[in-house]
Design a protein around this motif. Structure first.
Motif, PDB file in Angstrom:
ATOM      1  N   PRO A   1       0.822  -1.209   0.000  1.00 59.56           N
ATOM      2  CA  PRO A   1       0.000   0.000   0.000  1.00 59.56           C
ATOM      3  C   PRO A   1       0.857   1.261   0.000  1.00 59.56           C
ATOM      4  CG  PRO A   1      -0.886  -1.599   1.534  1.00 59.56           C
ATOM      5  CD  PRO A   1       0.429  -2.152   1.076  1.00 59.56           C
ATOM      6  N   GLU A   2       0.336   2.335  -0.568  1.00 57.78           N
ATOM      7  CA  GLU A   2       1.128   3.547  -0.776  1.00 57.78           C
ATOM      8  C   GLU A   2       1.618   4.161   0.522  1.00 57.78           C
ATOM      9  OE1 GLU A   2       0.686   7.819  -3.113  1.00 57.78           O
ATOM     10  OE2 GLU A   2      -0.384   6.046  -3.816  1.00 57.78           O
ATOM     11  N   ARG A   3       0.830   4.019   1.574  1.00 55.23           N
ATOM     12  CA  ARG A   3       1.255   4.518   2.895  1.00 55.23           C
ATOM     13  C   ARG A   3       1.039   3.394   3.898  1.00 55.23           C
ATOM     14  NH1 ARG A   3       1.551   9.543   4.564  1.00 55.23           N
ATOM     15  NH2 ARG A   3       0.026   9.283   6.242  1.00 55.23           N
ATOM     16  N   CYS A   4       2.145   2.829   4.386  1.00 56.37           N
ATOM     17  CA  CYS A   4       2.017   1.704   5.321  1.00 56.37           C
ATOM     18  C   CYS A   4       3.318   1.506   6.085  1.00 56.37           C
ATOM     19  CB  CYS A   4       1.663   0.407   4.584  1.00 56.37           C
ATOM     20  SG  CYS A   4       2.934  -0.150   3.425  1.00 56.37           S
ATOM     21  N   VAL A   5       3.199   0.798   7.217  1.00 55.00           N
ATOM     22  CA  VAL A   5       4.353   0.345   7.986  1.00 55.00           C
ATOM     23  C   VAL A   5       4.134  -1.135   8.260  1.00 55.00           C
ATOM     24  CG1 VAL A   5       5.737   0.637  10.073  1.00 55.00           C
ATOM     25  CG2 VAL A   5       4.580   2.621   9.060  1.00 55.00           C
ATOM     26  N   VAL A   6       5.036  -1.971   7.736  1.00 53.19           N
ATOM     27  CA  VAL A   6       4.864  -3.424   7.783  1.00 53.19           C
ATOM     28  C   VAL A   6       6.078  -4.064   8.440  1.00 53.19           C
ATOM     29  CG1 VAL A   6       4.477  -5.515   6.429  1.00 53.19           C
ATOM     30  CG2 VAL A   6       3.495  -3.339   5.666  1.00 53.19           C
ATOM     31  N   ASP A   7       5.819  -4.909   9.413  1.00 51.28           N
ATOM     32  CA  ASP A   7       6.886  -5.661  10.091  1.00 51.28           C
ATOM     33  C   ASP A   7       7.037  -7.015   9.408  1.00 51.28           C
ATOM     34  OD1 ASP A   7       8.780  -6.573  11.855  1.00 51.28           O
ATOM     35  OD2 ASP A   7       7.478  -6.556  13.625  1.00 51.28           O
ATOM     36  N   GLY A   8       8.274  -7.438   9.206  1.00 49.93           N
ATOM     37  CA  GLY A   8       8.487  -8.723   8.547  1.00 49.93           C
ATOM     38  C   GLY A   8       9.932  -9.145   8.550  1.00 49.93           C
ATOM     39  N   GLU A   9      10.278  -9.969   7.583  1.00 48.13           N
ATOM     40  CA  GLU A   9      11.617 -10.563   7.522  1.00 48.13           C
ATOM     41  C   GLU A   9      12.102 -10.570   6.073  1.00 48.13           C
ATOM     42  OE1 GLU A   9      14.120 -13.053  10.423  1.00 48.13           O
ATOM     43  OE2 GLU A   9      12.227 -11.984  10.680  1.00 48.13           O
ATOM     44  N   ILE A  10      13.338 -10.157   5.883  1.00 46.11           N
ATOM     45  CA  ILE A  10      13.987 -10.290   4.582  1.00 46.11           C
ATOM     46  C   ILE A  10      14.694 -11.635   4.556  1.00 46.11           C
ATOM     47  CG2 ILE A  10      15.777  -9.403   3.038  1.00 46.11           C
ATOM     48  CD1 ILE A  10      15.185  -6.620   4.048  1.00 46.11           C
ATOM     49  N   ILE A  11      14.452 -12.423   3.518  1.00 44.04           N
ATOM     50  CA  ILE A  11      15.042 -13.757   3.418  1.00 44.04           C
ATOM     51  C   ILE A  11      15.656 -13.940   2.031  1.00 44.04           C
ATOM     52  CG2 ILE A  11      13.437 -14.802   5.078  1.00 44.04           C
ATOM     53  CD1 ILE A  11      11.863 -15.908   2.663  1.00 44.04           C
ATOM     54  N   VAL A  12      16.548 -14.912   1.926  1.00 47.48           N
ATOM     55  CA  VAL A  12      17.077 -15.336   0.633  1.00 47.48           C
ATOM     56  C   VAL A  12      16.801 -16.826   0.490  1.00 47.48           C
ATOM     57  CG1 VAL A  12      19.193 -15.839  -0.662  1.00 47.48           C
ATOM     58  CG2 VAL A  12      18.823 -13.568   0.277  1.00 47.48           C
ATOM     59  N   ILE A  13      16.261 -17.214  -0.642  1.00 46.40           N
ATOM     60  CA  ILE A  13      15.931 -18.612  -0.916  1.00 46.40           C
ATOM     61  C   ILE A  13      16.967 -19.195  -1.866  1.00 46.40           C
ATOM     62  CG2 ILE A  13      14.210 -20.214  -1.845  1.00 46.40           C
ATOM     63  CD1 ILE A  13      12.091 -18.086  -1.208  1.00 46.40           C
ATOM     64  N   ARG A  14      17.547 -20.307  -1.473  1.00 43.17           N
ATOM     65  CA  ARG A  14      18.516 -20.993  -2.326  1.00 43.17           C
ATOM     66  C   ARG A  14      17.793 -22.123  -3.064  1.00 43.17           C
ATOM     67  NH1 ARG A  14      24.643 -22.748  -0.608  1.00 43.17           N
ATOM     68  NH2 ARG A  14      25.311 -23.385  -2.703  1.00 43.17           N
ATOM     69  N   ARG A  15      17.974 -22.158  -4.379  1.00 44.82           N
ATOM     70  CA  ARG A  15      17.226 -23.113  -5.197  1.00 44.82           C
ATOM     71  C   ARG A  15      18.115 -24.082  -5.963  1.00 44.82           C
ATOM     72  NH1 ARG A  15      14.601 -18.127  -5.577  1.00 44.82           N
ATOM     73  NH2 ARG A  15      12.397 -18.181  -4.948  1.00 44.82           N
ATOM     74  N   ASP A  16      19.423 -24.084  -5.706  1.00 47.37           N
ATOM     75  CA  ASP A  16      20.341 -24.914  -6.491  1.00 47.37           C
ATOM     76  C   ASP A  16      20.785 -26.175  -5.773  1.00 47.37           C
ATOM     77  OD1 ASP A  16      21.867 -23.720  -4.557  1.00 47.37           O
ATOM     78  OD2 ASP A  16      23.486 -23.071  -5.898  1.00 47.37           O
ATOM     79  N   THR A  17      20.130 -26.512  -4.659  1.00 51.26           N
ATOM     80  CA  THR A  17      20.542 -27.690  -3.874  1.00 51.26           C
ATOM     81  C   THR A  17      19.347 -28.591  -3.584  1.00 51.26           C
ATOM     82  OG1 THR A  17      20.298 -26.421  -1.823  1.00 51.26           O
ATOM     83  CG2 THR A  17      22.499 -26.505  -2.795  1.00 51.26           C
ATOM     84  N   GLY A  18      18.579 -28.935  -4.611  1.00 51.15           N
ATOM     85  CA  GLY A  18      17.407 -29.775  -4.381  1.00 51.15           C
ATOM     86  C   GLY A  18      16.207 -28.926  -4.028  1.00 51.15           C
ATOM     87  N   GLU A  19      15.555 -29.233  -2.902  1.00 50.62           N
ATOM     88  CA  GLU A  19      14.382 -28.473  -2.480  1.00 50.62           C
ATOM     89  C   GLU A  19      14.792 -27.041  -2.120  1.00 50.62           C
ATOM     90  OE1 GLU A  19      11.431 -29.436  -2.639  1.00 50.62           O
ATOM     91  OE2 GLU A  19      11.441 -31.627  -2.634  1.00 50.62           O
ATOM     92  N   PRO A  20      14.058 -26.022  -2.589  1.00 49.03           N
ATOM     93  CA  PRO A  20      14.361 -24.645  -2.200  1.00 49.03           C
ATOM     94  C   PRO A  20      14.308 -24.486  -0.677  1.00 49.03           C
ATOM     95  CG  PRO A  20      12.804 -24.693  -4.021  1.00 49.03           C
ATOM     96  CD  PRO A  20      12.933 -26.114  -3.533  1.00 49.03           C
ATOM     97  N   ARG A  21      15.282 -23.769  -0.116  1.00 54.91           N
ATOM     98  CA  ARG A  21      15.335 -23.567   1.322  1.00 54.91           C
ATOM     99  C   ARG A  21      15.972 -22.217   1.624  1.00 54.91           C
ATOM    100  NH1 ARG A  21      17.234 -27.041   4.760  1.00 54.91           N
ATOM    101  NH2 ARG A  21      18.483 -25.636   6.020  1.00 54.91           N
TER     102      ARG A  21
END
Length: 371
Positions: free
Chosen positions: A72-92
């Motif tokens: 949304p154009e004006r918002c404050v959201v709490d969360g988590e930045i993650i990186v997904i690795r997809r080159d070792t079988g199941e993405p994790r």
């Protein structure tokens, strides 16, 4: 930036407990293993704030772009930045790849944003439009979050939530295989209280018998700062897997005497970090030789940079039982906890085989709400 809730805001935290709490309306969600981040958006202005109040904005330009495109154009959201690795079988999830994103060179940040793009997982809503929501109960904030972010698509996500304790127990066991860190429990009427531990976190707890192959001095004097821990692989090579460092000052002084006998007659120590001599500073990870493109046994982490990694080598004959929560690759994810000495154990029997390895699980199934 003029929002109902403006930075800096310290995120609400969770207290660690041994098992899932149960109460009417209690909600449970996966505990993501990434960088805690509060997103502030006021039109084109976007700020990504870390748990410690520092800006993450310059390190994740692709997240900023997605915030402008999807939130949304004006918002404050709490969360988590993650990186997904997809080159070792199941993405994790891959916390080590995420850590590489904190780099001073803009050219490298740009390159990593293209090659290892980050995702954002939203799990709380602090403000929307001109309304602050921190005084509302969690259940109401969650409903507003789901409504406001109903149309978001990967790499932006809303974390799955359940109020069923049996489902939460199942998530706790299975989601670890996707790189998640446990389960968070939130009371239905809980307000958003910055900096206070009003939520609950339940994490995995395990033990392992490890070899003590060295120690580092404490910064405050000639007492032990941390024990360097190792495990043997199938080829008989001893790998550095982490440290145990939580001791009282009195105990640190006692350890100096207890370890003294293992300092004598150290020959061909298995951890020759960049050829360092005892007491010298190790070189940075960039200068370390490698076998087949991987770290040498005992090699240092890329996290260390040019930090002084000198240590006092010990004959690898002492075994200690330690507590740990999870592995990150071939190492303990966090500092291990000293439990007890194990004089009955043969150091060579301290191998990776004893570790509890979770079943691989697809993190994208979790994010897509198909757990």
């Amino acid at each position: 930036m003029e929002l109902p809730v403006n930075p800096p805001v310290e995120p609400m935290l969770a207290k660690s407990i041994p098992s899932l709490p149960t109460a009417p309306g209690m909600s449970y969600e996966p505990k993501w293993d990434g960088f805690r981040c509060i997103v502030f958006r006021d039109g084109d202005e976007v700020e990504l704030a870390s748990r410690g109040g520092k800006t993450l904005t310059r390190y994740f330009p692709e997240v900023v772009e997605q915030v402008r495109a999807q939130l949304p154009e004006r918002c404050v959201v709490d969360g988590e930045i993650i990186v997904i690795r997809r080159d070792t079988g199941e993405p994790r999830l891959d916390f080590e790849m995420l850590g590489q994103r904190i780099h001073p060179a803009a050219s490298r940040v740009k390159m990593l944003a293209e090659h290892t793009p980050a995702s954002f997982v939203a799990f709380d809503l602090l403000a929307l439009g001109d309304q602050a929501l921190t005084g509302e109960g969690y259940a109401k904030r969650r409903a507003r979050l789901v409504e406001a972010l109903a149309e978001v698509r990967p790499p932006m996500h809303v974390t799955p939530v359940t109020t069923d304790v049996d489902t939460a127990r199942d998530w706790f066991e299975r989601f670890e295989g996707a790189g998640l860190d446990g389960v968070i429990a939130k009371p239905a009427e809980g307000l958003y209280e910055p900096g206070k531990r009003t939520m609950y976190k339940i994490k995995h707890s395990r033990t392992a018998d490890t070899v003590v192959a060295g120690f580092r001095w404490h910064k405050e004097g000639p007492i032990v700062g941390s024990l360097l821990l190792g495990l043997y692989d199938d080829e008989g090579r001893l790998h550095h897997v982490g440290v145990a460092a939580s001791f009282t000052r009195e105990r640190r002084a006692e350890l100096v005497q207890e370890l003294e006998q293992y300092r004598e007659d150290v020959v061909d120590h298995p951890w020759n970090w960049a050829g360092q001599a005892p007491g010298s500073a190790a070189e940075s990870i960039e200068s370390l030789p490698a076998e087949g493109g991987t770290r040498l046994p005992g090699g240092v982490s890329r996290w260390t940079g040019k930090k002084d990694l000198s240590f006092v080598p010990l004959r690898p004959e002492l075994v200690v039982e330690v507590g740990y929560d999870a592995m990150e690759g071939d190492r303990f994810r966090h500092t291990a906890q000293f439990k007890r000495w194990r004089p009955d154990r043969d150091p060579r029997s301290c191998t990776y085989e004893q570790l509890d390895r979770p079943i691989r699980f697809d993190v994208e199934s979790v994010l897509a709400g198909r757990p």
